[in-house]
Design a protein around this motif. Sequence first.
Motif, PDB file in Angstrom:
ATOM      1  N   VAL A  23       8.145  -1.375  -3.481  1.00  0.00           N
ATOM      2  CA  VAL A  23       6.936  -0.779  -2.913  1.00  0.00           C
ATOM      3  C   VAL A  23       6.945   0.726  -3.146  1.00  0.00           C
ATOM      4  N   ALA A  24       5.784   1.273  -3.526  1.00  0.00           N
ATOM      5  CA  ALA A  24       5.684   2.729  -3.707  1.00  0.00           C
ATOM      6  C   ALA A  24       5.870   3.416  -2.358  1.00  0.00           C
ATOM      7  N   SER A  25       6.841   4.331  -2.304  1.00  0.00           N
ATOM      8  CA  SER A  25       7.146   5.010  -1.038  1.00  0.00           C
ATOM      9  C   SER A  25       7.066   6.519  -1.142  1.00  0.00           C
ATOM     10  N   HIS A  26       6.858   7.017  -2.346  1.00  0.00           N
ATOM     11  CA  HIS A  26       6.713   8.468  -2.516  1.00  0.00           C
ATOM     12  C   HIS A  26       5.704   8.722  -3.622  1.00  0.00           C
ATOM     13  N   PHE A  27       4.904   9.771  -3.434  1.00  0.00           N
ATOM     14  CA  PHE A  27       3.837  10.071  -4.383  1.00  0.00           C
ATOM     15  C   PHE A  27       3.884  11.535  -4.795  1.00  0.00           C
ATOM     16  N   GLY A  28       3.680  11.766  -6.096  1.00  0.00           N
ATOM     17  CA  GLY A  28       3.589  13.116  -6.620  1.00  0.00           C
ATOM     18  C   GLY A  28       2.188  13.388  -7.130  1.00  0.00           C
ATOM     19  N   ALA A  29       2.050  14.457  -7.894  1.00  0.00           N
ATOM     20  CA  ALA A  29       0.729  14.826  -8.407  1.00  0.00           C
ATOM     21  C   ALA A  29       0.154  13.766  -9.337  1.00  0.00           C
ATOM     22  N   GLY A  31       0.768  10.462  -9.099  1.00  0.00           N
ATOM     23  CA  GLY A  31       0.776   9.137  -8.495  1.00  0.00           C
ATOM     24  C   GLY A  31       2.141   8.757  -7.962  1.00  0.00           C
ATOM     25  N   ALA A  32       2.374   7.454  -7.845  1.00  0.00           N
ATOM     26  CA  ALA A  32       3.627   6.959  -7.282  1.00  0.00           C
ATOM     27  C   ALA A  32       4.804   7.336  -8.172  1.00  0.00           C
ATOM     28  N   ASP A  33       5.848   7.931  -7.575  1.00  0.00           N
ATOM     29  CA  ASP A  33       7.030   8.305  -8.347  1.00  0.00           C
ATOM     30  C   ASP A  33       8.329   7.947  -7.611  1.00  0.00           C
ATOM     31  N   GLY A  34       8.218   7.185  -6.529  1.00  0.00           N
ATOM     32  CA  GLY A  34       9.393   6.735  -5.800  1.00  0.00           C
ATOM     33  C   GLY A  34       9.132   5.365  -5.210  1.00  0.00           C
ATOM     34  N   PHE A  35      10.133   4.467  -5.287  1.00  0.00           N
ATOM     35  CA  PHE A  35       9.914   3.081  -4.872  1.00  0.00           C
ATOM     36  C   PHE A  35      11.071   2.602  -3.987  1.00  0.00           C
ATOM     37  N   SER A  36      10.754   1.691  -3.067  1.00  0.00           N
ATOM     38  CA  SER A  36      11.758   1.151  -2.142  1.00  0.00           C
ATOM     39  C   SER A  36      11.505  -0.336  -1.950  1.00  0.00           C
ATOM     40  N   SER A  37      12.544  -1.028  -1.536  1.00  0.00           N
ATOM     41  CA  SER A  37      12.386  -2.438  -1.188  1.00  0.00           C
ATOM     42  C   SER A  37      11.820  -2.534   0.221  1.00  0.00           C
ATOM     43  N   ILE A  38      11.273  -3.683   0.569  1.00  0.00           N
ATOM     44  CA  ILE A  38      10.710  -3.864   1.903  1.00  0.00           C
ATOM     45  C   ILE A  38      11.809  -3.770   2.961  1.00  0.00           C
ATOM     46  N   THR A  39      13.030  -4.203   2.591  1.00  0.00           N
ATOM     47  CA  THR A  39      14.154  -4.090   3.535  1.00  0.00           C
ATOM     48  C   THR A  39      14.465  -2.629   3.833  1.00  0.00           C
ATOM     49  N   GLU A  40      14.447  -1.808   2.813  1.00  0.00           N
ATOM     50  CA  GLU A  40      14.702  -0.377   3.003  1.00  0.00           C
ATOM     51  C   GLU A  40      13.647   0.250   3.894  1.00  0.00           C
ATOM     52  N   LEU A  41      12.388  -0.157   3.723  1.00  0.00           N
ATOM     53  CA  LEU A  41      11.319   0.396   4.548  1.00  0.00           C
ATOM     54  C   LEU A  41      11.457  -0.046   6.001  1.00  0.00           C
ATOM     55  N   ILE A  42      11.874  -1.296   6.225  1.00  0.00           N
ATOM     56  CA  ILE A  42      12.069  -1.774   7.599  1.00  0.00           C
ATOM     57  C   ILE A  42      13.196  -0.999   8.267  1.00  0.00           C
ATOM     58  N   VAL A  43      14.285  -0.789   7.533  1.00  0.00           N
ATOM     59  CA  VAL A  43      15.409  -0.019   8.074  1.00  0.00           C
ATOM     60  C   VAL A  43      14.982   1.413   8.381  1.00  0.00           C
ATOM     61  N   LEU A  44      14.217   2.019   7.444  1.00  0.00           N
ATOM     62  CA  LEU A  44      13.734   3.381   7.660  1.00  0.00           C
ATOM     63  C   LEU A  44      12.839   3.463   8.892  1.00  0.00           C
ATOM     64  N   THR A  45      11.947   2.494   9.042  1.00  0.00           N
ATOM     65  CA  THR A  45      11.037   2.478  10.195  1.00  0.00           C
ATOM     66  C   THR A  45      11.807   2.338  11.498  1.00  0.00           C
ATOM     67  N   ALA A  46      12.780   1.421  11.531  1.00  0.00           N
ATOM     68  CA  ALA A  46      13.576   1.218  12.740  1.00  0.00           C
ATOM     69  C   ALA A  46      14.388   2.467  13.075  1.00  0.00           C
ATOM     70  N   ASP A  98       0.348  -6.356  -7.993  1.00  0.00           N
ATOM     71  CA  ASP A  98       1.461  -6.871  -8.784  1.00  0.00           C
ATOM     72  C   ASP A  98       2.427  -5.754  -9.161  1.00  0.00           C
ATOM     73  N   ASP A  99       1.881  -4.550  -9.346  1.00  0.00           N
ATOM     74  CA  ASP A  99       2.688  -3.402  -9.757  1.00  0.00           C
ATOM     75  C   ASP A  99       2.402  -2.235  -8.814  1.00  0.00           C
ATOM     76  N   ALA A 100       3.416  -1.811  -8.081  1.00  0.00           N
ATOM     77  CA  ALA A 100       3.223  -0.748  -7.095  1.00  0.00           C
ATOM     78  C   ALA A 100       2.959   0.617  -7.726  1.00  0.00           C
ATOM     79  N   SER A 101       3.175   0.741  -9.030  1.00  0.00           N
ATOM     80  CA  SER A 101       2.939   2.037  -9.678  1.00  0.00           C
ATOM     81  C   SER A 101       1.465   2.423  -9.665  1.00  0.00           C
ATOM     82  N   SER A 102       0.596   1.447  -9.425  1.00  0.00           N
ATOM     83  CA  SER A 102      -0.836   1.753  -9.372  1.00  0.00           C
ATOM     84  C   SER A 102      -1.306   2.102  -7.957  1.00  0.00           C
ATOM     85  N   ALA A 103      -0.383   2.103  -7.000  1.00  0.00           N
ATOM     86  CA  ALA A 103      -0.736   2.429  -5.612  1.00  0.00           C
ATOM     87  C   ALA A 103      -1.131   3.897  -5.489  1.00  0.00           C
ATOM     88  N   THR A 104      -1.926   4.186  -4.501  1.00  0.00           N
ATOM     89  CA  THR A 104      -2.372   5.558  -4.252  1.00  0.00           C
ATOM     90  C   THR A 104      -2.113   5.952  -2.799  1.00  0.00           C
TER      91      THR A 104
END
Length: 302
Positions: A23-29, A31-46, A98-104
Motif C-alpha cells: 500500500v502507498a504510504s508516502h507521497f512525494g511531488a 506521487g507515491a514513493d513509499g510503500f508498506s504492507s497492511i501488517t506494517e500499517l496496522i502495527v504503525l496505527t496501534a 491493482d497497483d498502489a503506485s497510482s494512488a494519490t
Amino acid sequence: MLLVGVVGCALLAIWSSDLPDRVASHFGADGADGFSSITELIVLTAATAVVGAVIAGVGAFVVKEPVTSRIVTGIGTGTATFVIAVTIWITGRQRGLDDASSATSPVWLTAVCGVGALVLAVAVAFATPVRPVGYGRTAPVGEVPVAHDGQRSWTGTASVGAGGLVTVGAAVAVLCGLGVVMANWYLLGVAVLVAAVGLALTGSIQVSVSEDGFRAASRIGWPVIAMPISEIRRAEVVEVNALRDFGGWGYRVSGRRNLRGAKGFVLRSGQALLVVGDDRREVVVVDGAADAAGVLNALVSR
C-alpha cells in the motif's frame, strides 16, 4: 485515543482483502514513493495510538501544572489522531486498486485531517480536569512592589521586539521561497496572511491595571487576558528572556523552572508584569512593569 487506534486497526484489517499487496504510504511531488504492507500499517496505527495515549495520560495524570497539563494532553491526542486519520483515509482510497503506485494523496485530505485533529485536541485539552496548584500561597519568584502614592490605575503598551519581528519575517521568507520554488502562488498568499495575522494578534498589546483588575489584549481584542481584582493575590516583576524562558515570541506558555505554567504576551525580553492568582499566572513583558505591579498590589491590599 486508544479507541481511535482500535477503530483504525479494525478498518485496516477489514479492508485488507481489497487493498494491493503493498500500500502507498508516502507521497512525494511525483506521487507515491513509499510503500508498506497492511501488517506494517496496522502495527504503525496501534503504536501511534499507544504513544498518543501515553503522552495524553502523562499530561492528564502526571503533570501537575494545569496549563502544561492541558497542552501535553492536547498534543498527545491531536498528533496521534492526525497520523492515524491520514493513514486510514489514504489507505481507504486505495481499495480496489491493482497497483498502489497510482494512488494519490490530495492536499485537501491532509488539511481536513489536520483540522479534525486540532478540534479534537482542543476539546480534549479543555476537558482535562484542572487541579488547583495554589500559586497565591507560593513564594514570589520576583519583586513585589507596592505603590504608596494613591494611584488607582495604570496603562501601558507592550510592543514586539526585534526577535519577534525576525521570527515573523523568517516565516514569511520561508513561505515565499517555497512558493517561488514550487510555483505555488497559494503559499505566497499564506505568507502575507501569516504576516498580517501575526502582527495583528501580537504586534502591540494594550495593558491596563485598575480597580476592576488586570487586562491585556491585542488591538483587535483577541487574544485577551483578564483577571478581576477579586482573583488576584499579588503582582510581581520578573526578568524574562523570551527565547530561554518561553521558547520564542508571541502569546506563550513557559515550561522553565519558576515560571513554569505562566502564560501571556512575551513580545520581547525584559522586565515583565507577572499577575498571580490562586490557580494561574499571567505575564506580559511591558515597559513600566514595576509601576503596574505596584499599583495592582496596592489595589489588592485594599
